[in-house]
Design a protein around this motif. Structure first.
Motif, PDB file in Angstrom:
ATOM      1  N   ALA A   9       5.021   7.558   2.935  1.00  0.00           N
ATOM      2  CA  ALA A   9       5.321   6.149   2.685  1.00  0.00           C
ATOM      3  C   ALA A   9       6.513   5.992   1.756  1.00  0.00           C
ATOM      4  O   ALA A   9       6.656   6.733   0.772  1.00  0.00           O
ATOM      5  CB  ALA A   9       4.101   5.448   2.084  1.00  0.00           C
ATOM      6  N   HIS A  21       1.051  -0.664  -5.508  1.00  0.00           N
ATOM      7  CA  HIS A  21       0.939  -0.001  -4.205  1.00  0.00           C
ATOM      8  C   HIS A  21       1.076   1.505  -4.349  1.00  0.00           C
ATOM      9  O   HIS A  21       0.336   2.270  -3.716  1.00  0.00           O
ATOM     10  CB  HIS A  21       1.999  -0.544  -3.245  1.00  0.00           C
ATOM     11  N   LEU A  25      -1.573   4.332  -3.133  1.00  0.00           N
ATOM     12  CA  LEU A  25      -1.168   5.350  -2.166  1.00  0.00           C
ATOM     13  C   LEU A  25      -1.337   6.756  -2.732  1.00  0.00           C
ATOM     14  O   LEU A  25      -1.767   7.676  -2.021  1.00  0.00           O
ATOM     15  CB  LEU A  25       0.280   5.108  -1.740  1.00  0.00           C
ATOM     16  N   HIS A  28      -4.948   7.712  -2.511  1.00  0.00           N
ATOM     17  CA  HIS A  28      -5.542   7.677  -1.174  1.00  0.00           C
ATOM     18  C   HIS A  28      -5.245   8.979  -0.434  1.00  0.00           C
ATOM     19  O   HIS A  28      -4.086   9.373  -0.309  1.00  0.00           O
ATOM     20  CB  HIS A  28      -4.984   6.494  -0.388  1.00  0.00           C
ATOM     21  N   PHE A  31      -2.390   9.144   2.472  1.00  0.00           N
ATOM     22  CA  PHE A  31      -0.988   8.783   2.281  1.00  0.00           C
ATOM     23  C   PHE A  31      -0.327   9.650   1.222  1.00  0.00           C
ATOM     24  O   PHE A  31      -0.975  10.150   0.306  1.00  0.00           O
ATOM     25  CB  PHE A  31      -0.868   7.307   1.855  1.00  0.00           C
ATOM     26  N   VAL A  33       3.456   9.293  -1.140  1.00  0.00           N
ATOM     27  CA  VAL A  33       4.653   8.512  -1.449  1.00  0.00           C
ATOM     28  C   VAL A  33       5.844   9.462  -1.465  1.00  0.00           C
ATOM     29  O   VAL A  33       5.914  10.371  -2.301  1.00  0.00           O
ATOM     30  CB  VAL A  33       4.523   7.786  -2.802  1.00  0.00           C
ATOM     31  N   TYR A 324      -5.722  -0.343   2.801  1.00  0.00           N
ATOM     32  CA  TYR A 324      -5.026   0.857   3.270  1.00  0.00           C
ATOM     33  C   TYR A 324      -5.934   1.732   4.141  1.00  0.00           C
ATOM     34  O   TYR A 324      -5.447   2.428   5.039  1.00  0.00           O
ATOM     35  CB  TYR A 324      -4.437   1.644   2.098  1.00  0.00           C
TER      36      TYR A 324
END
Length: 385
Positions: A9, A21, A25, A28, A31, A33, A324
């Motif tokens: 992401a 966010h 992320l 999670h 995901f 980053v 998400y």
């Protein structure tokens, strides 16, 4: 990439909401980053530093989305920029074949939002997911009340209330030259603080038909937009609702949504189920059953999945984490996300109808705003003596 690999992401817009966010992320498992993008490069650098401190993996830092997509592995573009830039960034991401997550609101104008809706429709045919953050639709208390309304457990829904009584200091508005402007903020207490609660009202009560509203700027200076608004909304079902949004309620009070029908009612305050009752015999009529359902769901996202913070912030982040989960499901399966662009467009049109009604001093049809018959950009604070 295998189906078990986390989705990568890029967070575009590295201010307060972009950092929220990024934290979700990072916590999670689905995901990673991999890019931080902001026209103010130090903001992107700071977000990348936070991610690196948590994961040991430093995202690419860039001033533009195009450069980030050239330099980093990115599956999903998360748009957290000022609202007036949403359509431009979504268009760039989709043109480069990426899935898109847009922080609320969809955009500051209906024309731009319709453009995103058209892009999302084309993107679906290419297997791309476009969704808009509406994390409170995933809060357990709101889901209990919405499900009861949709299933007819409240009987015929007759009325509702959406109230956001918050406080924002003058310093909040002075902290960014885009804050409190029509061009980039898109509005004030309704568009920014009340938009989620208006969205919940639309989700729970159905399609809005007509809005009558007044707005005012009463407690702040040097901004173009309202700090207080009240409106009545008539729905296709005949139900009536009141919307109240303000950033002039010192020291900051509650967010509240109420749904009432001829066989039951539900009330949610600050995302917690406060009241629930249905009249049907043997249908699980009381608050305790509904609370048990909501509390059980609340525990499905554990705090240790997220990155630190006080309990209030943890609760806020849980809503994003649940959404998400839904975004991951939609991308993996190719199914529609739980919040579609069309959903967000209807809620935005309702918000914009409040501004148009306040400006014109008369009721307006939501469809006239949605279709462009009434220009949603020609609006003012709408203060009348």
């Amino acid at each position: 990439m295998t189906t078990a690999s986390p989705l990568t992401a890029a967070v575009v817009g590295c201010g307060v909401i972009g950092r929220h966010h990024a934290r979700v992320l990072v916590g999670h498992p689905g995901f990673r980053v991999t890019a931080a993008v902001d026209a103010v490069l130090p903001a992107a650098t700071a977000l990348a530093d936070e991610v690196a401190a948590s994961t040991g993996e430093r995202p690419v830092v860039s001033e533009t989305l195009d450069k980030a997509l050239d330099q980093a592995d990115v599956d999903v573009v998360v748009v957290c920029s000022p609202s007036g830039l949403h359509v431009e960034l979504a268009e760039t991401a989709l043109a480069r074949g990426r899935h898109v997550v847009i922080e609320k609101p969809l955009d500051v104008s209906i024309a731009s939002a319709r453009r995103i809706a058209d892009l999302a429709s084309d993107a679906r045919a290419q297997g791309l997911c476009v969704t808009v953050i509406s994390q409170h639709r995933f809060d357990p208390a709101n889901r209990v009340v919405a499900q009861a309304a949709h299933d007819g457990r409240f009987g015929r829904v007759s009325s509702g209330l959406a109230s956001v009584a918050w406080w924002r200091s003058q310093g909040y508005y002075d902290s960014g030259d885009w804050r409190g402007t029509w061009a980039l903020d898109g509005g004030g207490a309704v568009m920014n603080q009340g938009v989620h609660t208006v969205d919940l009202l639309v989700w729970m009560l159905g399609r809005p038909v007509e809005v009558s509203a007044q707005t005012g700027l009463l407690a702040h200076e040097r901004i173009e937009v309202e700090d207080v608004a009240v409106a009545t909304v008539r729905f296709e079902s005949g139900a009536l609702a009141v919307v109240h949004a303000t950033t002039a309620a010192y020291p900051g009070l509650t967010t509240r949504i109420q749904v009432h029908g001829d066989a039951g009612s539900g009330v949610v305050t600050d995302d917690r189920l406060e009241y629930f009752h249905v009249a049907a015999p043997g249908a699980g009529t009381g608050l305790q059953e509904a609370l048990d359902t909501a509390n059980q769901a609340e525990g499905l996202v554990e705090a240790d999945q997220l990155v630190g913070g006080p309990p209030e912030e943890q609760h806020f982040l849980r809503g994003h984490a649940r959404q998400y989960d839904d975004i991951l499901r939609a991308i993996r399966t190719g199914e529609a996300p739980g919040v579609t662009v069309d959903d967000a467009l209807l809620s935005l049109a309702t918000v914009k109808a409040i501004y148009v009604s306040a400006t014109l001093g008369r009721p307006v049809a939501v469809d006239d705003v949605l279709t462009g018959v009434l220009d949603d950009q020609d609006v003012t604070v709408g203060v009348r003596s």
